[in-house]
Write an enzyme that holds these catalytic residues in place. Structure first.
Site, short mmCIF file in Angstrom:
data_model
loop_
_atom_site.label_atom_id
_atom_site.label_comp_id
_atom_site.label_asym_id
_atom_site.label_seq_id
_atom_site.Cartn_x
_atom_site.Cartn_y
_atom_site.Cartn_z
N LYS A 13 0.84 -1.20 0.00
CA LYS A 13 0.00 0.00 0.00
C LYS A 13 0.88 1.24 0.00
O LYS A 13 1.87 1.31 0.74
CB LYS A 13 -0.88 0.02 1.25
CG LYS A 13 -1.71 1.29 1.44
CD LYS A 13 -2.35 1.33 2.80
CE LYS A 13 -1.35 1.53 3.92
NZ LYS A 13 -0.73 2.87 3.91
N ASP A 140 -5.94 0.52 8.31
CA ASP A 140 -5.60 0.33 6.89
C ASP A 140 -6.18 -0.95 6.30
O ASP A 140 -6.15 -1.12 5.08
CB ASP A 140 -4.08 0.28 6.72
CG ASP A 140 -3.44 1.66 6.79
OD1 ASP A 140 -4.16 2.66 6.64
OD2 ASP A 140 -2.21 1.72 6.99
#
Length: 283
Positions: A13, A140
């Site tokens: 990410k 996240d």
């Protein structure tokens, strides 16, 4: 229940932008972030087993515990509880994303585990339902469940997928320092941050808009770890780099490049961990 092994990619990410507001009363920080994912990351493989077992491989796995504190096992147990099942799994994690690197490795691994077990156990839950369980594991994790270009707000629970975002040729580099998230946020809190001001809508020129944004944690992370600042200075001086910024809470940084050739040249010249990737929509 699926008898065959199930494999999921845990994509790295990258926060292309990251606005962070002052901590709420519950200690969580509101944020507004444009998040994309790389065509590279870890791999999670699951197969049926009587209980929950975890094995790991890859250089980056050396710093991880294999016990109940591992986020992969936490994800598996959380899904067991949420689904009300006693199904088990043998989970194998091939770890390539550096630990404590600002690339969401742990969250990506947890998300991939949820997706894989959802398939192995025949739950057939949609991603938004998995995201409810994922949010209990970390801010996240919901974004990593989708692994598509998206805007993430709130404390990670508000997800807006960005269709037709496109992709960037890029380089991910790490200056070789581990940066735990907690101390960076504590340093940010000591800087007397203002309430969150959300970003303006992204215009037609993605690069111009990205240049107008920032990573709100970059300055405090660089102050704590000069290696990050030195890495960013080095990237910004390279030919073909359009934008360089820290990802997440650090220490990894990304460079959006003019093209693949420029990205490869930057990666070859960097003295340390460097990976040429495509960031954005799958190509």
């Amino acid at each position: 229940m699926n008898a065959a092994p199930v494999i999921e990619t845990a994509a790295a990410k990258v926060n292309l932008t990251l606005r962070v507001g002052a901590a709420r009363a519950d200690g969580y920080h509101p944020l507004d972030s444009l998040v994309v994912f790389a065509d590279w990351g870890d791999t999670v493989e699951v197969r049926s087993a009587p209980g929950l077992l975890l094995t790991m491989s890859g250089e980056a796995s050396r710093g991880l515990a294999g016990d109940h504190s591992n986020l992969v096992l936490k994800a598996a147990r959380a899904l067991q509880v949420a689904a009300g099942t006693d199904a088990g799994a043998m989970i194998r994690l091939d770890k390539q994303i550096p630990v404590e690197a600002g690339l969401g490795g742990g969250s990506a691994d947890a998300a991939a585990t949820l997706r894989a077990l959802n398939r192995l156990w025949g739950l057939d839950w949609p991603l938004d339902r998995l995201a409810e369980t994922g949010l209990t594991l970390g801010a996240d994790v919901p974004a990593c469940l989708y692994s598509r270009p998206l805007r993430m707000r709130g404390i990670g629970e508000w997800i807006d997928i960005l269709p037709r975002f496109g992709a960037f040729d890029a380089v991910l580099v790490n200056p070789g320092v581990n940066v735990p998230t907690g101390p960076v946020f504590k340093a940010f809190d000591r800087s007397d941050p203002a309430p969150l001001a959300e970003a303006e809508p992204m215009g037609e020129d993605r690069l111009d808009w990205l240049r107008s944004e920032q990573n709100a944690l970059e300055a405090v992370a660089c102050a704590r770890h000069p290696e990050i600042a030195a890495t960013l200075d080095w990237l910004r001086a390279r030919d073909g780099v359009e934008l360089a910024r820290m990802s997440g809470s650090g220490a990894s940084c990304f460079a959006l490049c003019r093209d693949r050739v420029a990205a490869e040249r930057v990666a070859e010249a960097f003295d340390g961990f460097a990976r040429v990737v495509c960031l954005g929509d799958p190509v």
